[in-house]
Design a protein around this motif. Structure first.
Motif, PDB file in Angstrom:
ATOM      1  N   SER A 206       0.820  -1.208   0.000  1.00 39.34           N
ATOM      2  CA  SER A 206       0.000   0.000   0.000  1.00 39.34           C
ATOM      3  C   SER A 206       0.858   1.263   0.000  1.00 39.34           C
ATOM      4  CB  SER A 206      -0.922   0.006   1.227  1.00 39.34           C
ATOM      5  OG  SER A 206      -0.160   0.075   2.422  1.00 39.34           O
ATOM      6  N   HIS A 211      -2.907   7.368  -1.275  1.00 43.10           N
ATOM      7  CA  HIS A 211      -3.845   7.191  -0.175  1.00 43.10           C
ATOM      8  C   HIS A 211      -4.886   8.292  -0.243  1.00 43.10           C
ATOM      9  CE1 HIS A 211      -0.608   4.928   2.379  1.00 43.10           C
ATOM     10  NE2 HIS A 211      -0.875   4.341   1.227  1.00 43.10           N
ATOM     11  N   CYS A 217      -7.244   3.230   0.879  1.00 40.64           N
ATOM     12  CA  CYS A 217      -6.500   3.183  -0.380  1.00 40.64           C
ATOM     13  C   CYS A 217      -7.126   2.125  -1.272  1.00 40.64           C
ATOM     14  CB  CYS A 217      -5.016   2.927  -0.154  1.00 40.64           C
ATOM     15  SG  CYS A 217      -4.583   1.267   0.382  1.00 40.64           S
ATOM     16  N   SER A 250      -7.947  -0.897   3.263  1.00 39.02           N
ATOM     17  CA  SER A 250      -7.634  -1.000   1.838  1.00 39.02           C
ATOM     18  C   SER A 250      -8.690  -1.851   1.144  1.00 39.02           C
ATOM     19  CB  SER A 250      -6.257  -1.630   1.648  1.00 39.02           C
ATOM     20  OG  SER A 250      -6.215  -2.938   2.210  1.00 39.02           O
TER      21      SER A 250
END
Length: 319
Positions: A206, A211, A217, A250
């Protein structure tokens, strides 16, 4: 087409019914007709999705389309929401140019002396040759889609993304309030009528992708899409792992991590996708929209919530 609905969250559909009267005067007589925007047994999920090539014409059967409703249709009036995309003449729909538009329709029931108005279809028109299409021939061409998120694109070559290292998804969450306070999603068309392959898309951490301004994200070929149309993309050996993200959750999908009111059609993905929340082989998760005729082979892991072979949550899935 048959379809299934997967909804781990409960959505509330609020229907507002407008009813009013129109008095039609002819000589010394008056005819009163009611208008309603609510049709029993018909809602947004019943709207037909039509996919046409530029120049193609089809016949639309209004009686059949509204067969599950209690209306006896004595007269119909359909129109195009954008005549640069398609035209309507009676029950004949003709594709004019690439794009997307709705088809509103008025239905008259003599027995009820009522006109009903709603949307019968959403029409998507594509073409293999068109001046508005941008050809995608290389990894850099694919990356450059970020420069025009409203464009129309056609894949014209096999592409190996391994040369770019970790992939930066096209379109994403709002990243900077000063430059993109609203949607930063892809809103265009991307088609692959010739069957080319995009291979070795990799996102290993990530840390290597943007972001969102408000946390979270997204990982995929696209980070987020909105009012978009994606048709025929083939992704081979997708490797995404966003399990290390800190500061929210995420999400990931082979084609896209998130979609809103979009259609993903005839796409094929292989690989391994790992996210914390909303992981899907094709799409991490969505509001409205449809996935049609798609296929995934591989592994999907959501370490916290919402994994699915095709979609993590929220889609109407057909075929």
């Amino acid at each position: 087409m048959s379809y299934s609905k997967f909804r781990p969250f409960q959505y509330a559909l609020i229907s507002v019914v407008f009813t009013f009267s129109v008095i039609l005067t002819t000589g010394c007589t008056q005819e009163r007709s009611n208008w309603q925007n609510h049709i029993e047994n018909y809602d947004m999920e019943d709207i037909e999705y039509l996919f046409l090539e530029k120049g193609e014409s089809i016949t639309f059967n209004y009686t059949e389309h509204f067969a599950d409703t209690p209306i006896t249709i004595d007269k119909f009036e359909a129109r195009s929401g954008d005549e640069s995309v398609f035209t309507v003449n009676g029950n004949t729909i003709t594709a004019v140019g690439i794009g997307k538009a709705t088809m509103p329709v008025n239905l008259y029931s003599k027995a009820e002396n009522t006109y009903y108005y709603t949307t019968a279809a959403t029409v998507y028109v594509t073409a293999k040759e068109d001046s508005r299409l941008t050809e995608i021939d290389s990894a850099q061409d694919l990356a450059d889609i970020r420069k025009d998120l409203d464009g129309y694109y056609i894949l014209k070559n096999n592409i190996d993304l391994s040369e770019l290292g970790d992939w930066n998804p096209i379109g994403n969450l709002p990243l900077d309030e000063s430059t993109s306070p609203g949607s930063n999603a892809f809103r265009g068309f991307f088609i692959n009528p010739y069957g080319y392959t995009i291979k070795d898309l990799t996102i290993s951490s990530s840390e290597n992708i943007p972001h969102g301004l408000y946390g979270g994200c997204h990982g995929g070929l696209f980070g987020a899409i909105e009012d978009a149309y994606i048709d025929g993309l083939i992704l081979e050996n997708v490797q995404i792992d966003l399990s290390d993200f800190e500061g929210g959750r995420s999400s990931a999908g082979g084609i896209t991590a998130s979609s809103l009111n979009s259609v993903i059609r005839n796409c094929d993905v292989t690989g391994r996708i790992v996210s914390q929340d909303s992981g899907g082989g094709i799409d991490g998760g969505a509001s409205w929209g449809r996935l049609i005729g798609c296929r995934f082979e591989g592994t999907v892991i959501a370490t916290e919530n919402g994994a699915g072979g095709i979609a993590g949550f929220g889609h109407i899935v057909q075929d």
